[in-house]
Scaffold this active site. Structure first.
Site, mmCIF file in Angstrom:
data_model
loop_
_atom_site.group_PDB
_atom_site.id
_atom_site.type_symbol
_atom_site.label_atom_id
_atom_site.label_comp_id
_atom_site.label_asym_id
_atom_site.label_seq_id
_atom_site.Cartn_x
_atom_site.Cartn_y
_atom_site.Cartn_z
ATOM 1 N N ASP A 44 0.847 -1.193 0.000
ATOM 2 C CA ASP A 44 0.000 0.000 0.000
ATOM 3 C C ASP A 44 0.883 1.243 0.000
ATOM 4 O OD1 ASP A 44 -2.826 1.210 0.534
ATOM 5 O OD2 ASP A 44 -1.531 2.157 2.025
ATOM 6 N N TYR A 49 3.880 9.544 0.122
ATOM 7 C CA TYR A 49 4.794 8.875 1.040
ATOM 8 C C TYR A 49 6.259 9.105 0.667
ATOM 9 C CZ TYR A 49 0.527 6.331 2.380
ATOM 10 O OH TYR A 49 -0.737 5.992 2.772
ATOM 11 N N LYS A 78 -2.099 6.192 -4.508
ATOM 12 C CA LYS A 78 -3.112 7.207 -4.232
ATOM 13 C C LYS A 78 -2.781 8.517 -4.950
ATOM 14 C CE LYS A 78 -3.420 5.061 0.320
ATOM 15 N NZ LYS A 78 -2.100 4.389 0.333
ATOM 16 N N HIS A 111 -6.666 10.275 -2.504
ATOM 17 C CA HIS A 111 -6.064 10.178 -1.170
ATOM 18 C C HIS A 111 -6.879 10.917 -0.102
ATOM 19 C CE1 HIS A 111 -1.897 9.583 0.879
ATOM 20 N NE2 HIS A 111 -2.870 9.439 1.747
#
Length: 326
Positions: A44, A49, A78, A111
């Site tokens: 994921d 990130y 996302k 997101h």
């Protein structure tokens, strides 16, 4: 109990995945490879990130070593807040695909229901929350885009074969209902914060009625937020006497009990860890079961307490009051 859940699309999402939020860039490739080596099949990730290149390296290393094929894996990413304009959606996906070294994603989420002003990838990537981090008083800069416009651009990605399933993160019932009313393509998955302090029964019931699968993030609650100063150790659900008592009764760790509670409710989870032993423990949830009474005890810890709330952290961290759940 199976270790996968079937989506309305017919695809099967693993019940336990590796969330790579907050994994250091220099650790990500090895952690992802280790995760695949011990049995993980869901990674994921997200643009925000900042470690998708390294995650891609871990995936590539695992495939090259013969541990898995691409088809064995479920990879999620996302769409970030700054890419909500329809013309930015496909380039954003293509950037994630390039970084991950993949031809398609199994699942692509919006997101947040937060639309911010566009920041070109060549200027800054990932774009983050600030429009201009170097400003004297940097803030988030809103760019109002109707969710349906972003969603329709997401649907085009699926039609193009670049994405197998579409989802949304951090959405509530009203926004999901509006999407369903506005588009023939409904989300396959909703990813939201879920743990014993935030059980969200009404949201889960609504999604079950609509055949939308739910993935919970921050499954251990406060644990996910210690390192970034958004939770106190006194708020830890795995240190509760109730959790410890159940763990002793079933012969598992308190963390395994909380994660078993989550998957036994019918939600998949994406816990983050960098330790191989914890990776193994987090997967070891399918050879024991919690009793109805034990499930009720854990659910009874609910405080409707949300740790990941832009209405709180937006002002503290990004000088911008931005509530979305109220």
């Amino acid at each position: 109990m199976s270790d996968v859940f079937q989506l309305c699309s017919g695809d099967k999402i693993p019940a336990v995945g590796l969330g790579i939020w907050k994994i250091d860039v220099d650790q990500t490739a090895s952690v992802v490879r280790d995760a695949i080596d011990v049995g993980y099949r869901h990674i994921d990730s997200a643009c925000d990130y900042g470690n998708e290149i390294q995650a891609g390296e871990g995936i590539s290393n695992a495939i090259s070593a013969g541990l898995v094929t691409r088809e064995d894996l479920w990879v999620t990413s996302k769409l970030w807040n700054t890419f909500h304009r329809p013309e930015h959606v496909r380039p954003a996906l293509e950037k994630s695909l390039q970084d991950l070294g993949l031809d398609y994603l199994d699942l692509y989420h919006i997101h947040f229901p937060i639309s911010l002003a566009y920041v070109a990838p060549e200027k800054r990537y990932p774009p983050g929350w600030f429009f201009d981090p170097d400003a004297d008083e940097p803030t988030m800069k809103e760019d109002l885009v109707p969710i349906i416009e972003t969603w329709q651009a997401m649907v085009e990605l699926k039609k193009a074969g670049l994405v197998r399933n579409l989802g949304v993160c951090n959405f509530g019932v009203s926004l999901i209902r509006d999407l369903i009313a506005s588009s023939p393509e409904k989300p396959s998955v909703l990813q939201v914060e879920l743990h014993p302090y935030l059980t969200q029964e009404k949201l889960l019931r609504f999604c079950a009625e609509q055949d939308i699968h739910v993935t919970g993030f921050s499954s251990l609650g406060a644990q996910s937020y210690f390192s970034i100063g958004m939770a106190e150790e006194s708020e830890s659900v795995i240190d509760r006497a109730e959790t410890k008592s159940i763990a002793e009764a079933v012969g598992r760790t308190p963390a395994q009990v909380v994660m078993r509670w989550a998957v036994q409710r019918g939600t998949s989870i994406v816990p983050k860890t960098t330790k191989k032993q914890r990776l193994i423990e987090n997967l070891s949830l399918f050879d024991f079961e919690l009793s109805e009474e034990q499930m009720k005890t854990i659910s009874g810890l609910n405080q409707n307490h949300r740790f990941n709330d832009p209405g709180s952290f937006g002002e503290k961290a990004f000088n911008t009051f931005y509530p979305i759940y109220e």
